[in-house]
Design a protein around this motif. Structure first.
Motif, short mmCIF file in Angstrom:
data_model
loop_
_atom_site.label_atom_id
_atom_site.label_comp_id
_atom_site.label_asym_id
_atom_site.label_seq_id
_atom_site.Cartn_x
_atom_site.Cartn_y
_atom_site.Cartn_z
N ALA A 194 0.83 -1.20 0.00
CA ALA A 194 0.00 0.00 0.00
C ALA A 194 0.87 1.25 0.00
O ALA A 194 0.51 2.27 -0.60
N GLY A 195 2.03 1.17 0.65
CA GLY A 195 2.93 2.33 0.69
C GLY A 195 3.62 2.60 -0.63
O GLY A 195 4.06 3.73 -0.87
N THR A 196 3.72 1.60 -1.49
CA THR A 196 4.38 1.79 -2.78
C THR A 196 3.45 2.36 -3.84
O THR A 196 3.92 2.79 -4.89
N GLY A 197 2.15 2.34 -3.57
CA GLY A 197 1.19 2.84 -4.55
C GLY A 197 0.80 1.81 -5.59
O GLY A 197 0.07 2.14 -6.53
N VAL A 198 1.25 0.57 -5.45
CA VAL A 198 0.90 -0.48 -6.41
C VAL A 198 -0.57 -0.86 -6.28
O VAL A 198 -1.26 -1.10 -7.28
N PRO B 176 -4.53 -0.28 -5.56
CA PRO B 176 -5.51 0.83 -5.56
C PRO B 176 -6.07 1.02 -4.16
O PRO B 176 -6.27 0.06 -3.42
N GLY B 177 -6.33 2.26 -3.81
CA GLY B 177 -6.84 2.55 -2.47
C GLY B 177 -5.82 2.24 -1.41
O GLY B 177 -6.15 1.64 -0.36
N GLY B 178 -4.59 2.63 -1.65
CA GLY B 178 -3.50 2.31 -0.75
C GLY B 178 -3.73 2.71 0.70
O GLY B 178 -3.53 1.90 1.61
N PRO B 179 -4.16 3.95 0.99
CA PRO B 179 -4.38 4.34 2.38
C PRO B 179 -5.41 3.47 3.11
O PRO B 179 -5.24 3.15 4.29
N VAL B 180 -6.45 3.08 2.38
CA VAL B 180 -7.47 2.23 3.00
C VAL B 180 -6.90 0.85 3.30
O VAL B 180 -7.13 0.28 4.37
N VAL B 181 -6.15 0.31 2.34
CA VAL B 181 -5.53 -1.00 2.54
C VAL B 181 -4.57 -0.96 3.73
O VAL B 181 -4.53 -1.88 4.55
N ALA B 182 -3.79 0.12 3.82
CA ALA B 182 -2.84 0.25 4.93
C ALA B 182 -3.57 0.33 6.27
O ALA B 182 -3.16 -0.29 7.26
N ALA B 183 -4.66 1.09 6.30
CA ALA B 183 -5.43 1.23 7.54
C ALA B 183 -6.01 -0.12 7.97
O ALA B 183 -5.98 -0.47 9.15
#
Length: 220
Positions: A116-120, A122-129
Motif C-alpha cells: 500500500a505504501g508503494t502505490g501499487v 488501488p486505495g492504498g491508504p485504505v488497505v494500509a489502515a
C-alpha cells in the motif's frame, strides 16, 4: 463501615499502621512488595519468553507461561522455573498451531501495508489502515488468549473467552493494543529491547484485568 475498616482507617490516620490502600494491595498482590524486585522479575520473564519464542511460532505458549509465572510471583505463590517449563510444555499443545497461523496472517498484513505504501495497490491508504487494524486485532486476540489460557482449558477454551473479555472491558482491550504498539516500536528501534518489551507485555496482560474499574469491586 465495618469495625475492621474503622480500625484500619484510624491506624492509617494516626500513622501507627499501613494505609487502607496498602492493606488491600498487600492482600491482592503480596509478592509485589518492592518496585525494583518487580522490575527485575519482569525483565526475568522477558528473558524467559524471548528464549522460548526464538522459533516465533512458540510465542503464544511462551507468553502464556510468562503470564502465569508473573501471576504466581505477584500472589507470592511458588514461582520456580519448574512451573514455568511445565506451562510451556502444556502450552505448546495447540499453541504452535496458533503461533503458525498468527505468523502467516501477520506476514500477509505486513505485506499488504508495504504494498500500500508503494502505490501499487488501488486505495492504498485504505488497505494500509485495514492492515494496521488487522495487526492490532491479532495482537489483542493473542494477548487476551494468553492471559486466559490454562493447562486444563487449553487454547480453544482461551480463544472462546476472548470476545466476552473484550466486550466486558473495551478500555482494557485498548490498553493491550497500546502495549502491543509500544512493544513493536521499541523492538523496531533496537532489537535487544524486545526482551524487556516482552516482559512488559506479560505484566500488562496480568495487570490490565486487575486494575480498579468503575462498577467493579477492587477487593474481589
Amino acid at each position: 463501615m465495618s469495625r475492621v475498616d474503622r480500625a484500619a482507617r484510624r491506624a492509617a490516620l494516626s500513622g501507627s499502621g499501613p494505609t487502607r490502600g496498602e492493606t488491600a494491595h498487600e492482600a491482592r498482590f503480596p509478592g509485589a512488595r518492592g518496585a525494583f524486585s518487580l522490575l527485575g522479575e519482569v525483565l526475568y520473564v522477558g528473558i524467559l519468553v524471548a528464549v522460548v519464542s526464538i522459533p516465533v511460532v512458540t510465542l503464544p505458549a511462551a507468553l502464556a507461561a510468562g503470564v502465569r509465572h508473573l501471576r504466581r510471583y505477584l500472589k507470592a505463590d511458588d514461582s520456580g522455573l519448574t512451573w514455568f517449563w511445565r506451562d510451556v510444555r502444556a502450552g505448546l499443545v495447540g499453541g504452535i498451531g496458533i503461533g503458525a497461523a498468527s505468523l502467516v496472517l501477520a506476514l500477509v498484513l505486513v505485506l499488504d501495508i508495504d504494498l500500500a505504501g508503494t502505490g501499487v495497490l488501488p486505495g492504498g491508504p485504505v488497505v494500509a489502515a485495514i492492515g494496521w487494524a488487522g495487526l492490532a486485532a491479532l495482537a489483542l486476540v493473542l494477548f487476551t488468549a494468553a492471559g486466559r489460557w490454562t493447562p486444563g482449558g487449553g487454547w480453544l477454551g482461551a480463544l472462546r473467552e476472548v470476545p466476552g473479555a473484550v466486550r466486558q472491558d473495551p478500555a482494557g482491550a485498548a490498553y493491550l493494543v497500546a502495549t502491543a504498539v509500544f512493544a513493536g516500536v521499541v523492538t523496531w528501534q533496537l532489537l535487544p529491547l524486545a526482551i524487556p518489551a516482552l516482559g512488559c507485555v506479560a505484566l500488562a496482560i496480568v495487570a490490565v484485568p486487575e486494575r480498579p474499574r468503575r462498577g467493579h469491586d477492587v477487593d474481589a
